[in-house]
Write a protein that holds these residues in place. Structure first.
Motif, PDB file in Angstrom:
ATOM      1  N   ALA A  50       0.822  -1.203   0.000  1.00  0.00           N
ATOM      2  CA  ALA A  50       0.000   0.000   0.000  1.00  0.00           C
ATOM      3  C   ALA A  50       0.857   1.255   0.000  1.00  0.00           C
ATOM      4  O   ALA A  50       0.364   2.349  -0.272  1.00  0.00           O
ATOM      5  CB  ALA A  50      -0.923  -0.001   1.205  1.00  0.00           C
ATOM      6  N   GLY A  51       2.140   1.139   0.287  1.00  0.00           N
ATOM      7  CA  GLY A  51       3.038   2.285   0.280  1.00  0.00           C
ATOM      8  C   GLY A  51       3.147   2.914   1.661  1.00  0.00           C
ATOM      9  O   GLY A  51       2.485   2.501   2.612  1.00  0.00           O
ATOM     10  N   PRO A  52       3.977   3.932   1.774  1.00  0.00           N
ATOM     11  CA  PRO A  52       4.166   4.584   3.068  1.00  0.00           C
ATOM     12  C   PRO A  52       2.921   5.377   3.475  1.00  0.00           C
ATOM     13  O   PRO A  52       2.110   5.768   2.642  1.00  0.00           O
ATOM     14  CB  PRO A  52       5.363   5.502   2.837  1.00  0.00           C
ATOM     15  CG  PRO A  52       5.432   5.691   1.371  1.00  0.00           C
ATOM     16  CD  PRO A  52       4.822   4.482   0.742  1.00  0.00           C
ATOM     17  N   ALA A  53       2.807   5.616   4.759  1.00  0.00           N
ATOM     18  CA  ALA A  53       1.671   6.375   5.280  1.00  0.00           C
ATOM     19  C   ALA A  53       1.768   7.825   4.807  1.00  0.00           C
ATOM     20  O   ALA A  53       2.864   8.348   4.588  1.00  0.00           O
ATOM     21  CB  ALA A  53       1.676   6.310   6.799  1.00  0.00           C
ATOM     22  N   PRO A  54       0.640   8.510   4.658  1.00  0.00           N
ATOM     23  CA  PRO A  54       0.662   9.919   4.221  1.00  0.00           C
ATOM     24  C   PRO A  54       1.476  10.804   5.160  1.00  0.00           C
ATOM     25  O   PRO A  54       2.167  11.718   4.699  1.00  0.00           O
ATOM     26  CB  PRO A  54      -0.810  10.326   4.223  1.00  0.00           C
ATOM     27  CG  PRO A  54      -1.563   9.050   4.101  1.00  0.00           C
ATOM     28  CD  PRO A  54      -0.724   8.002   4.764  1.00  0.00           C
ATOM     29  N   GLU A  55       1.411  10.522   6.464  1.00  0.00           N
ATOM     30  CA  GLU A  55       2.201  11.320   7.413  1.00  0.00           C
ATOM     31  C   GLU A  55       3.693  11.162   7.151  1.00  0.00           C
ATOM     32  O   GLU A  55       4.457  12.106   7.247  1.00  0.00           O
ATOM     33  CB  GLU A  55       1.874  10.915   8.855  1.00  0.00           C
ATOM     34  CG  GLU A  55       0.487  11.290   9.313  1.00  0.00           C
ATOM     35  CD  GLU A  55      -0.548  10.223   8.988  1.00  0.00           C
ATOM     36  OE1 GLU A  55      -0.207   9.210   8.335  1.00  0.00           O
ATOM     37  OE2 GLU A  55      -1.707  10.409   9.390  1.00  0.00           O
ATOM     38  N   GLN A  56       4.090   9.941   6.819  1.00  0.00           N
ATOM     39  CA  GLN A  56       5.502   9.688   6.541  1.00  0.00           C
ATOM     40  C   GLN A  56       5.943  10.419   5.270  1.00  0.00           C
ATOM     41  O   GLN A  56       7.025  10.988   5.224  1.00  0.00           O
ATOM     42  CB  GLN A  56       5.747   8.188   6.404  1.00  0.00           C
ATOM     43  CG  GLN A  56       7.202   7.831   6.198  1.00  0.00           C
ATOM     44  CD  GLN A  56       7.421   6.335   6.063  1.00  0.00           C
ATOM     45  OE1 GLN A  56       6.480   5.553   6.163  1.00  0.00           O
ATOM     46  NE2 GLN A  56       8.649   5.947   5.834  1.00  0.00           N
ATOM     47  N   ASP A  77      -2.794  18.868   9.576  1.00  0.00           N
ATOM     48  CA  ASP A  77      -4.114  19.170  10.145  1.00  0.00           C
ATOM     49  C   ASP A  77      -5.218  18.678   9.218  1.00  0.00           C
ATOM     50  O   ASP A  77      -6.223  18.129   9.685  1.00  0.00           O
ATOM     51  CB  ASP A  77      -4.256  20.669  10.390  1.00  0.00           C
ATOM     52  CG  ASP A  77      -3.350  21.153  11.514  1.00  0.00           C
ATOM     53  OD1 ASP A  77      -2.886  20.309  12.314  1.00  0.00           O
ATOM     54  OD2 ASP A  77      -3.098  22.383  11.575  1.00  0.00           O
ATOM     55  N   ALA A  78      -5.035  18.855   7.918  1.00  0.00           N
ATOM     56  CA  ALA A  78      -6.042  18.395   6.959  1.00  0.00           C
ATOM     57  C   ALA A  78      -6.147  16.872   6.979  1.00  0.00           C
ATOM     58  O   ALA A  78      -7.253  16.322   6.896  1.00  0.00           O
ATOM     59  CB  ALA A  78      -5.700  18.893   5.556  1.00  0.00           C
ATOM     60  N   LEU A  79      -5.029  16.192   7.105  1.00  0.00           N
ATOM     61  CA  LEU A  79      -5.059  14.726   7.174  1.00  0.00           C
ATOM     62  C   LEU A  79      -5.788  14.247   8.426  1.00  0.00           C
ATOM     63  O   LEU A  79      -6.609  13.339   8.367  1.00  0.00           O
ATOM     64  CB  LEU A  79      -3.636  14.157   7.181  1.00  0.00           C
ATOM     65  CG  LEU A  79      -2.955  13.978   5.842  1.00  0.00           C
ATOM     66  CD1 LEU A  79      -1.518  13.534   6.045  1.00  0.00           C
ATOM     67  CD2 LEU A  79      -3.694  12.981   4.986  1.00  0.00           C
ATOM     68  N   HIS A  80      -5.496  14.849   9.553  1.00  0.00           N
ATOM     69  CA  HIS A  80      -6.079  14.406  10.817  1.00  0.00           C
ATOM     70  C   HIS A  80      -7.540  14.830  10.930  1.00  0.00           C
ATOM     71  O   HIS A  80      -8.315  14.180  11.627  1.00  0.00           O
ATOM     72  CB  HIS A  80      -5.254  14.930  11.992  1.00  0.00           C
ATOM     73  CG  HIS A  80      -3.913  14.285  12.046  1.00  0.00           C
ATOM     74  ND1 HIS A  80      -3.152  14.236  13.169  1.00  0.00           N
ATOM     75  CD2 HIS A  80      -3.170  13.644  11.111  1.00  0.00           C
ATOM     76  CE1 HIS A  80      -2.023  13.606  12.944  1.00  0.00           C
ATOM     77  NE2 HIS A  80      -2.010  13.238  11.688  1.00  0.00           N
TER      78      HIS A  80
END
Length: 88
Positions: A50-56, A77-80
């Motif tokens: 699935a690939g790396p996490a968006p935060e990473q 902030d937009a991700l969370h």
């Protein structure tokens, strides 16, 4: 009785034999190194499909200087705010 002196290896014969020996050992060493590296790579942990996490990904872009701190915080902030992310 001394006919064997007619079959002496000339200078070019010694050169060809030396070059062949160097090429042979270079091939053996190269094959051993490639095999060692391939076996070492096979024991590594497999990557997440699935690939790396968006935060990473955001953190990596911030470290590389592609985005500044304000942009980093805004995107985090937009991700969370969108809720927990699940990988499919």
């Amino acid at each position: 009785m001394m006919f064997w002196f007619d079959h002496d290896v000339s200078g070019w014969g010694w050169f060809a034999m030396s070059a062949g020996m160097i090429a042979f050992w270079a091939l053996v060493i190269t094959a051993a190194v490639l095999l060692f590296r391939a076996l070492g790579r096979a024991t590594e942990q497999p990557h997440d499909p699935a690939g790396p996490a968006p935060e990473q990904l955001l953190a990596e872009r911030f470290v590389r200087g592609e985005i500044d701190e304000e942009e980093y915080q805004r995107r985090m902030d937009a991700l969370h705010a969108s809720g927990p992310l699940t990988k499919h």
